[in-house]
Each structure stands twice: as C-alpha cells, then as structure tokens.
Design a protein around this motif. Structure first.
Motif, PDB file in Angstrom:
ATOM      1  N   TYR A   1       0.840  -1.204   0.000  1.00  0.00           N
ATOM      2  CA  TYR A   1       0.000   0.000   0.000  1.00  0.00           C
ATOM      3  C   TYR A   1       0.872   1.250   0.000  1.00  0.00           C
ATOM      4  CZ  TYR A   1      -4.137  -2.792   1.015  1.00  0.00           C
ATOM      5  OH  TYR A   1      -5.138  -3.684   0.949  1.00  0.00           O
ATOM      6  N   SER A   2       1.905   1.236   0.809  1.00  0.00           N
ATOM      7  CA  SER A   2       2.712   2.449   0.914  1.00  0.00           C
ATOM      8  C   SER A   2       3.552   2.674  -0.334  1.00  0.00           C
ATOM      9  CB  SER A   2       3.588   2.409   2.165  1.00  0.00           C
ATOM     10  OG  SER A   2       4.334   1.231   2.160  1.00  0.00           O
ATOM     11  N   SER A   3       3.750   1.627  -1.137  1.00  0.00           N
ATOM     12  CA  SER A   3       4.451   1.867  -2.397  1.00  0.00           C
ATOM     13  C   SER A   3       3.477   2.272  -3.495  1.00  0.00           C
ATOM     14  CB  SER A   3       5.273   0.651  -2.802  1.00  0.00           C
ATOM     15  OG  SER A   3       4.430  -0.454  -2.947  1.00  0.00           O
ATOM     16  N   GLY A   4       2.214   2.551  -3.127  1.00  0.00           N
ATOM     17  CA  GLY A   4       1.291   3.155  -4.074  1.00  0.00           C
ATOM     18  C   GLY A   4       0.419   2.189  -4.848  1.00  0.00           C
ATOM     19  N   LEU A   5       0.457   0.915  -4.514  1.00  0.00           N
ATOM     20  CA  LEU A   5      -0.412  -0.025  -5.218  1.00  0.00           C
ATOM     21  C   LEU A   5      -1.837   0.114  -4.679  1.00  0.00           C
ATOM     22  CD1 LEU A   5       1.766  -3.260  -5.266  1.00  0.00           C
ATOM     23  CD2 LEU A   5       1.364  -1.671  -7.121  1.00  0.00           C
ATOM     24  N   THR A   6      -2.800   0.005  -5.587  1.00  0.00           N
ATOM     25  CA  THR A   6      -4.189   0.039  -5.118  1.00  0.00           C
ATOM     26  C   THR A   6      -4.563  -1.350  -4.599  1.00  0.00           C
ATOM     27  OG1 THR A   6      -4.983  -0.619  -7.276  1.00  0.00           O
ATOM     28  CG2 THR A   6      -4.817   1.746  -6.831  1.00  0.00           C
ATOM     29  N   PHE A   7      -5.766  -1.468  -4.033  1.00  0.00           N
ATOM     30  CA  PHE A   7      -6.141  -2.767  -3.470  1.00  0.00           C
ATOM     31  C   PHE A   7      -6.201  -3.867  -4.527  1.00  0.00           C
ATOM     32  CE2 PHE A   7      -9.288  -5.953  -2.310  1.00  0.00           C
ATOM     33  CZ  PHE A   7      -8.598  -6.496  -1.238  1.00  0.00           C
ATOM     34  N   PRO A   8      -6.888  -3.617  -5.694  1.00  0.00           N
ATOM     35  CA  PRO A   8      -6.903  -4.696  -6.702  1.00  0.00           C
ATOM     36  C   PRO A   8      -5.504  -5.112  -7.121  1.00  0.00           C
ATOM     37  CG  PRO A   8      -8.479  -3.008  -7.275  1.00  0.00           C
ATOM     38  CD  PRO A   8      -7.707  -2.476  -6.124  1.00  0.00           C
TER      39      PRO A   8
END
Lengths: 587, 274
Positions: free
Chosen positions: A172-179
């Motif tokens: 999450y903190s590296s910017g990936l969204t949940f999907p």
C-alpha cells in the motif's frame, strides 16, 4: 558391527528384496488361502451379465461425480473462503455457519439427509420433477461438492490470512491500489500456500464419492458390491476396485506434484527437468496470464487523479447504493432462511425425537441380547467407543510409521512409505470391507464381531494419516537438536524418546484432536457392515417409523455436530495456546 | 539375540493363528452348544427391529426354534444381502446357518449348501394403488430394487420381456432405501419377493398394492456351509420335525396368518422324507 553393515545402501536393498521375497514365498507356497481365484469373471459374460463392463460403467460414474463435485467444491470454497474474510458481519456469520456445519458432520449423514429428508421439503410436483432428473446422482455430486467446499473454504481463508501484514502495508505504501495488491501480492503468495492442501482435498473428494453407493448411485464401489454379491468373487472384485482407486489417487497426486514443481521458486538457470515439463504444460495458462496483465495495465487508473468527472461520481454513488441494496437483500434472505428453518424446527414431531433419543444415544444397552457386543451397545455411545479405541491404536501405528518414514534406513522407510501411500489412496469404505470380508477371515482366519472389524480397519486407516502428522512434527524440530543429541552420545531411540518426540507431540496435539474428530465422523461408515453405531441406529429407527426421516436425520446430524464441534473448539484453543500470534486480514 | 527371540516369537504366533480350527459344523455346534445364525435386521417381516428395540421376525423365530430343538443357544449375527453368502462360505464359516429370506438358486448352491425349502415366495411388483392398470404399464416405469439380490436382475429381464429394451432399474442399499424410494415417488414401482413387499406396504395401509403375477419362483432355503452333510441333515430333520408337530404353522400364522399385519396364505408344503 552388524549395525555398520546395515547402514550401507546395498545391504539395505538386499534386505528389502529378501523381505519381499519372503512375503511372496509365504503367500504363494506356505499360506493356504482356501480360495480359488478366478479372474475370468471380469472378461466373460456370466449369468447376470458382463461384470467387467459393470465395473467400467461404475468407473465412468465415479469419474463424472468426481469431476463435477470438484468444480462445485472449488466454487463453494472460493466464495465462502472469501466470505469468511468479509467485514460485513452477516456474510461472515453465514459462511462460518456453512463451514462449521458441514465440516463437523459426517458426509454419509449429509448424503442421507439430502437424499431421504430434503425431498419432503418440496411440494409434490416439484419433487417429482426433481426425481425425473437423476436425483440420486446429483444428490451425491452436489452433496460431495458442498462437503469438500467447506474444507476448501477453510484452506483458502487460511492461505489468504497467512500473508504477513507487513507485506500488505509495504505494497500500500508503495502506491499499489487494493486490486493491484490482490493480484500482485496476495493471490500469488496465497496460491503457493493453498495448492498442496487444496490438492489433498481433491484427492479426498475423489475417495469420498465412493459413499454415493449408499444412496443407489451406480459408481465404482456400487459395481464392486454388485459383482461380489452376484458372483461371490470377493477378493477379485475388491482387488480390482482397490487398484482402480489407487490408480486415480496416483494420477491426482502426480498432477499435484507437477503443479507444485511449477510453483516452486527456482533460479532460471538451474531448472530441474521436471520443472521444464511443468513449464511446457502450463504455457497456455502463462500466456493467458500475460495477456490479461496487458489488458489490466491498459485499463489501469492513472495515479494522480485529483478531480472526478460527474459521470464517474454518479457511477460511484450508484455502485455504492447497489452494494448497500445487495447487503440489505442478503440480510433479508438470511432472515427468511432463518425463519423457514425456525418454523420447520418448530413443526418437528418432537415426540418422535424424544421417544427415540435414548435409542440413538445408547441403542439397546442394557436390554440387548447377551450374545451381542456389549449387550447391544451402539448409537452415539458405540460410535464414541469405536473412535476412542481406534484413535488410541492408530496413534501407536502412526508413531511407529511416522518414525519409520523419517528414518534414513531404507528398510524402515520404504515399507512405511508404501503403507502410508497405499492406505491414503483408497477410500475408507474399501478398507473396512477388506478387513471385514477378506483380510481378517481369510488371511488371519479370525472371526470377529463387525464392531471389532470396523474398529481395526479404522485403526489401520487413521494410522497412515497420523503417521503423516508425526512426520510433520518430527521434521519441524530444528536439525541442530538432533546433531547436539548425537554429539552428546545419545542413540537414535534415546534421541527420539527424550528430545524429539516430546516436542513434536506437543506441536501435533491440535492435529491429533482433529484426527479424533475425523475418526469419530468416519465411524459412520461402519454402517456399511452393519455395526449398530449412530448412523446404523438412525437407519434402523427410520426403518421402523418410516414417515419422519427429517426429524431422525436432523437429530443424528445434531448429535454428530455437537461432539465434533466442541472437540474442534478444543483443538483451536490448543492451537492458540501453542502459537499466540494470529493476524486477521480483512477485505 | 533379542531380535532373534522376538522374530521367533512372532513366527510362532503367525503359525498358531494359521492353524485352522475348522471341523465339521455339526461336531462343533454340539460340543460348544452354541449355534450361530446369520439374520437380516431390515427385512420386514423376516428379520427386523420392532418398536420395542427387539430383533424379531419369521426367520428369527425359525432360527430360535431350530436352536431350541438342537439343544443349543442361539447367537444372532447380522447379515445383509451382500454378506449372507460369504458368511457361510468362509473357512471356518462365520455363521453356522443363514436365514435371511434367501432364495435357493443353483448358482448359489455352487458356493454353499442349502436346506430343504422352508418358505415359498415369488417376486412381484408393488406400486401405488391404481397407477398400474395393466402389467404392460410397468415396462416404461422407473423401478426400484435391491442391490446384491437377483431381484434386480429378474426385474430388468422382465421389463425387457415386456418390451422395454433399456429398463430403468435402480438397485438401492437394502429394503428400507428401496421402499423409501417408492414412498417419496422417485420410482413408480419396486420389485422383490412379495412377502417383503407386503411387509413394507403394511407401513402405510391402503396406499400400495401388489401388481401382476409372480415373475419368478423364490423358494427360500437355509444357507449352510458347503459339503457338511451331518450338519445339513440335522437342519433338514429339524425343519421337518418343526413342520410335523405344527410348530411351523404356528410361527407362520404369527407372521403371515389372516390376522397378522402381512397376510399371505400358505399354499405349499415342506418336503417331507418318510
């Protein structure tokens, strides 16, 4: 001196060959079977038709049921496994109920319930329509699917939950969204965790389809029974069915092995030959995956979207409202189901249940015939007794085999391995029949009560499963401890007794309790040889009353459930005490 | 050394176990004074468990009477359609005799011996009242029968004779499942020996009827171990004695007499040797 010789592989091989030769010699020349084999029954048309064709037809049905029920099980498992992680409580409760209910009652009782009791819940014309569509076949297929699905749901949930929370935070903190996280982190990791236990569930499902014979589906076990009761060729029919089941188990195990190989992490320049084969086999899936990835990439959201168009905004609200409506609908449906179940239970003929409860609990004891086992003790008490005796016995077998399986010496390892794999490859129903009708009376020439025959069969069956648990426990002990023990001069048995087993057994405790539950549920299969345990007692009571199958089978299911569920709660508590850190991922 | 000792002990044990203690059944029964009878516990009215949880039935009474006349104690062993033959076939036999509404057939006689016929029955069809006007109606119906019996084979052959090349006959696991299939409507008729059908039809009085003629003769015999003539004689003589002094009629009337739940007139006679 002798011991040092024994450590050399050629000596071990020679010993194994000699042992095999001895066994072959004994059964071929010394042992009197008093039974003349006639394998021609399968190739010749007899008075009652062609038995070989009958077996083939049975095999075909078994394969069909296995395939369909596996698909159903995987579907149910995925849906309910994910539902078990839901933050929306009604969904979570519902799926928990499904999992616990179906895991803690025997499959046989579930099949009986679907087959004997469920049709009465429908009005007559619907019922007749159902019966026109191969009802028994679908009953068995869906029943097996739902049963296995409950186990798969737990495996899938556990697999997803096993992902360390830190990884999620990192993604999450590296910017990936949940999907994206789901696709890139959760699923690949979870799959690696899930595949081996999921595979063994597919295997169990294949073996479980043998129970379909009890409701009149003409699958392999049914054909086998038909062959031996029409031609009286017990050994021949048992052997053929056993070999076919073993073959199917081996095939499934082989597929799993290849899948496992594919999932292993290897450096690309050092691939094993098997991995290359697996890669070729999995090429279509990989190709599909890459193409899908491209499509996903194309539709990806740009990360710096600060403003939202009105259209998107309205779509989002509509989406939210749909979800809310669906939730409301789900709760309403759940309430309706609860109401229906409540009224059904309220309208139960409670007198019938109360009048027969004592019979179901302890059968005829103490008013039974004095020639009967324990004055006719049966019902729930009989089942529990059977489970307790067989699990105690199989613990001893499991301990010996588990140690043998981990031993370096081939003379111990290979026979243990063979025993474990063969027993785990055939359905329990066949093991019970083998012991009752072939091994005990013909090979050992002992004449035992059906109760003891079934208990012995269960003992040997679960011995193989406990052996695998023991092996897992032993292999979990850090190798340094063994080396330290060896260095301080302890012998193999001393090391095992004083160092490894005490720790391993403690770790295995929850698994052993689980085995006890499985054993208790599987005592229901002793029904097939007429032991008056709970299932057979219910059958006899139903035979007498005939018109209230719903009440009887529900009561029996509840009785099985209560015991299994409380044991499984106990197992869970043990587990928690042994490994305190559990993290729950929610989605 | 210890290993050797243990091996020797184990070998001895195996040897001891494999020494067969089989002997002529008659001698064994007379010396132990116990006769083991294989009986069904789900065939109403031959052997079943009644509402007081007692194991009763025509076959049970016959077995008890035979044991009484031999001066022995009766030990009841459960058998079903799949195990009733193999239990007297093993060596030594698991049971000394099997009374389990079993038809005496030549192919069965190749494996075990039979006593003289002690009950006369035939296979019929049972259907809901009024559904079968003509026997030919049966041809295209779904039929239920029992796995492990010749009823299923007979029924298939009969339906083929009636003109259905591919008859739908399901073999259920025992009498209960078979009758349940009829009762819930998953089959339109069931077929097995007529007295069994009567027994279950009596559960729901007035709803079902036997249709058609007997499609086969089913003379019941007591299954006995192969080639054991002393024992077979003892059973045959006992059966004839039971018939001669009227006890047979008494037992018969108890289960099949006009006032019983399953009235079935006695039309034949037991074979009597002068």
């Amino acid at each position: 001196m002798l011991k040092r010789y024994f450590e050399k592989p050629p000596v071990q091989n020679a010993t194994l060959v000699a042992l095999t030769a001895l066994v072959v010699y004994y059964f071929a020349f010394v042992f009197e079977f008093k039974y003349d084999f006639d394998w021609a029954v399968f190739s010749h048309e007899g008075q009652y038709g062609h038995m070989g064709l009958l077996m083939l037809k049975g095999l075909n049905t078994t394969l069909t049921i296995t395939l369909y029920s596996s698909i159903i099980a995987l579907g149910m498992g995925t849906i309910f496994g994910l539902a078990r992680l839901s933050k929306f409580k009604p969904v979570y409760w519902f799926s928990t109920c499904y999992v616990e209910l179906f895991r803690n009652t025997p499959l046989l009782i579930q099949l009986f319930f679907w087959n004997f009791a469920l049709p009465y819940a429908f009005p007559e014309d619907i019922r007749f329509k159902l019966f026109d569509m191969h009802f028994e076949f679908w009953c068995a297929t869906v029943g097996c699917g739902i049963f296995t699905g409950a186990f798969m749901a737990e495996i899938i949930r556990a697999g997803i939950q096993s992902i360390p929370k830190g990884l999620l935070e990192a993604s999450y903190s590296s910017g990936l969204t949940f999907p994206q996280t789901l696709r890139k982190v959760i699923l690949p990791l979870a799959f690696r965790e899930i595949i081996p236990p999921l595979g063994s569930e597919f295997l169990n499902n294949m073996k479980n389809t043998s129970l379909a014979m009890t409701i009149g589906v003409t699958e392999l076990c049914w054909s086998m029974t038909e062959v031996y009761s029409l031609t009286y060729r017990t050994f021949e029919s048992f052997s053929v069915a056993t070999l076919v089941y073993l073959g199917m188990s081996l095939a499934i195990a082989g597929i799993l092995y290849i899948v496992n190989e594919r999932l292993k992490i290897m450096s690309p320049d050092r691939l094993t030959p098997l991995r290359r084969v697996a890669d070729i086999l999995f090429w279509p899936f990989d190709f599909l995956g890459r193409k899908l990835e491209y499509v996903f990439w194309y539709f990806r959201k740009s990360p710096d979207q600060r403003t939202i168009s009105p259209l998107r905004q309205s779509l989002r609200t509509v989406g939210k409202q749909t979800v809310r409506a669906l939730k409301a609908l789900f709760v309403a449906a759940l309430a309706y189901v609860l109401y229906e179940v409540g009224t059904a239970v309220f309208h139960f003929n409670w007198e019938i249940i109360l009048a027969n409860l004592k019979t179901l609990l302890i059968w005829r004891f103490p008013n039974g015939d004095e020639t009967e086992f324990f004055l006719g003790l049966g019902g729930l008490a009989g089942s529990l007794l059977m489970a307790a005796i067989s699990i105690a016995g199989s613990f001893l077998i499991g301990l010996v085999l588990g140690m043998g399986r981990t031993a370096k010496n081939r003379v111990f390892r290979i026979p243990s391995l063979l025993y474990i794999e063969i027993i785990r490859g055939i359905p329990l129903i066949l093991v019970i029949l083998w012991f009752y009708q072939a091994i005990l009376p013909v090979v050992f020439k002992v004449d035992l009560d059906a109760f003891w025959a079934a208990t012995i069969a269960l003992t040997f069956f679960f011995g193989a499963y406990i052996a695998e648990t023991v092996r897992g426990g032993i292999e979990n002990i850090p190798p340094g401890q063994v080396e330290a023990a060896k260095a301080s001069g302890l012998t193999y048995f001393q090391t095992m007794r004083k160092i490894i087993l005490p720790q391993a057994l403690k770790q295995m405790l929850p698994a052993l309790v689980g085995m006890f539950i499985a054993d208790f549920k599987d005592t229901s299969l002793a029904y097939i040889i007429g032991v008056m345990e709970l299932t057979r007692a219910a059958y006899a009571v139903n035979n007498r009353i005939m018109v209230h199958p719903f009440e009887i089978y529900t009561t029996v299911a509840v009785l099985y459930f209560v015991f299994s569920y409380f044991m499984s709660l106990y197992a869970k508590r043990l587990e928690r005490r042994l490994s305190p850190e559990t993290v729950r991922i929610e989605m | 050394m210890r290993v050797l000792k243990i091996t020797a002990m184990a070998a001895l044990l195996v040897l001891a176990a494999s020494v067969a203690f089989a002997g002529p059944t008659y001698d064994r029964v007379m010396s132990t004074k116990v006769v083991k009878a294989g009986l069904s516990n789900q065939g109403i009215p031959f052997g079943f468990i009644n509402d007081k949880n007692e194991w009763v039935g025509f076959d049970v009474d016959m077995a008890a009477e035979i044991a009484k006349r031999l001066g022995c104690k009766l030990e009841k062993v459960v058998v079903n359609n799949n195990t009733r033959i193999s239990f007297v076939q093993t060596n030594p036999p698991k049971v000394d005799m099997v009374l389990s509404n079993m038809t005496h057939k030549r192919v069965r006689d190749e494996k075990i011996d039979f006593s003289i016929t002690y009950f006369f029955d035939g296979q019929k069809f049972l259907a809901r009242k009024g559904t079968v006007k003509d026997v030919a109606d049966l041809a295209n119906m779904k039929i239920g029968s029992m796995q492990g019996t010749t009823s299923i084979v007979n029924a298939k052959a009969y339906l083929q004779e009636l003109g259905n090349p591919n008859p739908q006959v399901t073999g259920y696991d025992g009498e209960v499942a078979m009758f349940e299939a009829l009762n819930s409507g998953r089959v339109q008729a069931i077929s097995t020996d007529s007295t069994l059908l009567l027994g279950y039809a009596a559960k729901v009085p007035g709803k079902y009827e036997l249709v058609g003629d007997f499609i086969s003769d089913e003379p019941y015999g007591i299954g006995l171990p192969q080639d054991d003539s002393a024992w077979r004689d003892a059973i045959n003589f006992t059966l004839q004695d039971i018939w001669k002094d009227g006890t047979y009629k008494k037992i018969y009337d108890k289960w099949f007499g006009p006032d019983s739940d399953y009235p079935f007139p006695l039309t034949s006679k037991i074979e009597m040797w002068p």
